[in-house]
Scaffold this active site. Structure first.
Site, PDB file in Angstrom:
ATOM      1  N   ASP A  44       0.846  -1.200   0.000  1.00 14.80           N
ATOM      2  CA  ASP A  44       0.000   0.000   0.000  1.00 14.80           C
ATOM      3  C   ASP A  44       0.883   1.253   0.000  1.00 14.80           C
ATOM      4  O   ASP A  44       0.380   2.376  -0.092  1.00 14.80           O
ATOM      5  CB  ASP A  44      -1.022  -0.006   1.144  1.00 14.80           C
ATOM      6  N   SER A  45       2.205   1.055   0.037  1.00 14.87           N
ATOM      7  CA  SER A  45       3.139   2.159  -0.196  1.00 14.87           C
ATOM      8  C   SER A  45       2.861   2.798  -1.557  1.00 14.87           C
ATOM      9  O   SER A  45       3.316   3.914  -1.829  1.00 14.87           O
ATOM     10  CB  SER A  45       4.587   1.660  -0.147  1.00 14.87           C
ATOM     11  N   ASP A  83      -1.081  -6.141  -0.319  1.00 19.05           N
ATOM     12  CA  ASP A  83      -1.372  -5.499   0.957  1.00 19.05           C
ATOM     13  C   ASP A  83      -2.868  -5.297   1.147  1.00 19.05           C
ATOM     14  O   ASP A  83      -3.576  -4.930   0.199  1.00 19.05           O
ATOM     15  CB  ASP A  83      -0.707  -4.114   0.984  1.00 19.05           C
ATOM     16  N   LYS A 113      -1.117  -9.367   2.904  1.00 18.65           N
ATOM     17  CA  LYS A 113      -0.356  -8.861   4.055  1.00 18.65           C
ATOM     18  C   LYS A 113      -1.234  -7.881   4.811  1.00 18.65           C
ATOM     19  O   LYS A 113      -1.945  -7.081   4.202  1.00 18.65           O
ATOM     20  CB  LYS A 113       0.929  -8.167   3.589  1.00 18.65           C
ATOM     21  N   GLU A 115      -1.302  -5.360   8.605  1.00 19.17           N
ATOM     22  CA  GLU A 115      -0.491  -4.779   9.673  1.00 19.17           C
ATOM     23  C   GLU A 115      -1.108  -5.036  11.044  1.00 19.17           C
ATOM     24  O   GLU A 115      -2.329  -4.961  11.200  1.00 19.17           O
ATOM     25  CB  GLU A 115      -0.336  -3.265   9.442  1.00 19.17           C
ATOM     26  N   GLU A 182       9.300  -4.047  10.439  1.00 17.17           N
ATOM     27  CA  GLU A 182       9.688  -2.749   9.861  1.00 17.17           C
ATOM     28  C   GLU A 182      10.211  -1.809  10.947  1.00 17.17           C
ATOM     29  O   GLU A 182       9.569  -1.608  11.995  1.00 17.17           O
ATOM     30  CB  GLU A 182       8.481  -2.102   9.141  1.00 17.17           C
TER      31      GLU A 182
HETATM   32  O1  KIV Z   1       3.562  -1.096   1.610  1.00 20.70           O
HETATM   33  C1  KIV Z   1       4.712  -1.555   1.535  1.00 20.70           C
HETATM   34  O2  KIV Z   1       5.424  -1.405   0.540  1.00 20.70           O
HETATM   35  C2  KIV Z   1       5.196  -2.298   2.682  1.00 20.70           C
HETATM   36  C3  KIV Z   1       6.659  -2.596   2.732  1.00 20.70           C
HETATM   37  C4  KIV Z   1       7.397  -1.386   3.058  1.00 20.70           C
HETATM   38  C5  KIV Z   1       6.950  -3.727   3.648  1.00 20.70           C
HETATM   39  O3  KIV Z   1       4.449  -2.615   3.545  1.00 20.70           O
END
Ligand code: KIV
Length: 277
Positions: A44-45, A83, A113, A115, A182
């Site tokens: 989600d970056s 994510d 993924k 959090e 992280e």
């Molecule tokens: O969103 C992302 O790219 C991430 C990585 C930095 C692990 O969660």
């Protein structure tokens, strides 16, 4: 050969480092996949590096599906993780499972993924019960930026270090197949890596993790808004791009581009005939 949950777990067991990079579009995903990386994360970056938001909180399920679909079309061998965006899983396990299912079914991801530690274990259990592999993400979790008061290293005090260890054990117990650590001190990441049977993937967590992940714009010098201390710039691709854009602009202005070999020819007889009319 296609990387799977099993091949990645066996890398930890053999002591072979796991490599992961982000990708958000088809062309980049193809390049990253062809480089031989074990896993690709549609993080989600993308909210920050692709969409220009200040943080990841505005990213939606539709954004994640759109980018995951594009990436999945370019990936042959890497284990593809998508994510779960902010508020797509926190409320309850049922919502979490529905959204995880969409990322697999509509997005083409192999795993999701999310959090959080102990507090999201019911969600991890529900998703794993539907045979969807889950990668957990603990330590400095960017979706908690407001609660943390910024993107700050976590786990420096005894209390917070213990909390992160408890979170790591809890997500493993809940069924996560790997865990991203992280921005935590490298010694803490080493302790967690040693105590877990599932692989740890570090980003700003030192060299003792079982694997590493980087945002590709950070490692290629393509994102200048914010350069994290933990990101090594392997190339300055941003500079190369700007140089090439500048050359193109100059050549167009000077009439040097397009050249003959970039142009299509019309048959001379046809040209004569259309000129006569
Ligand atoms: O969103 C992302 O790219 C991430 C990585 C930095 C692990 O969660």
């Amino acid at each position: 050969m296609k990387n799977t949950v099993q091949t990645i777990l066996s890398q930890k067991q053999r002591g072979e480092k796991i490599t992961m990079l982000t990708a958000y579009d088809y062309s980049t995903a193809k390049l990253v996949d062809e480089s031989g990386v074990n896993s690709i994360l549609v993080g989600d970056s993308l909210g920050m590096v692709m969409l220009g938001y200040e943080n990841t909180l505005s990213v939606t399920m539709e954004d994640m599906l759109h980018h995951t679909r594009a990436v999945s079309r370019g990936v042959k061998n890497a284990f593809l993780i998508a994510d779960m965006p902010f508020m797509s899983y926190e409320t309850d396990p049922k919502t979490a499972l529905e959204n995880a299912g969409r990322l697999i079914k509509e997005g083409g991801a192999n795993a999701v993924k999310l959090e959080g530690g102990c507090e999201v274990c019911p969600q991890i259990k529900a998703i794993c019960a539907a045979s969807i592999p889950v990668c957990a993400h603990i330590g400095m979790t960017p979706q908690s930026v407001n609660a943390f008061g910024g993107f700050k290293v976590q786990g420096r005090s005894e209390e917070t270090a213990r909390k992160i260890i408890d979170d790591a054990k809890a997500v493993e117990e809940a069924g996560a197949c790997m865990v991203v650590l992280e921005c935590v001190p490298r010694e803490l990441a080493a302790v967690i890596t040693q105590q877990l049977s599932i692989p740890t993937i570090g980003i700003g967590a030192g060299a003792d993790c079982d694997g590493q992940v980087l945002v590709y714009q950070d490692m290629l010098g393509m994102f200048s808004d914010f350069v994290p201390k933990f990101a090594k710039q392997y190339r300055r691709v941003g500079d190369i791009m700007k140089e090439a854009f500048g050359e193109y602009i100059n050549e167009v202005r000077a009439g040097q581009f397009p050249a003959e070999n970039n142009s299509y020819k019309l048959d001379e007889k046809i040209l004569e005939r259309i000129m006569l009319r």
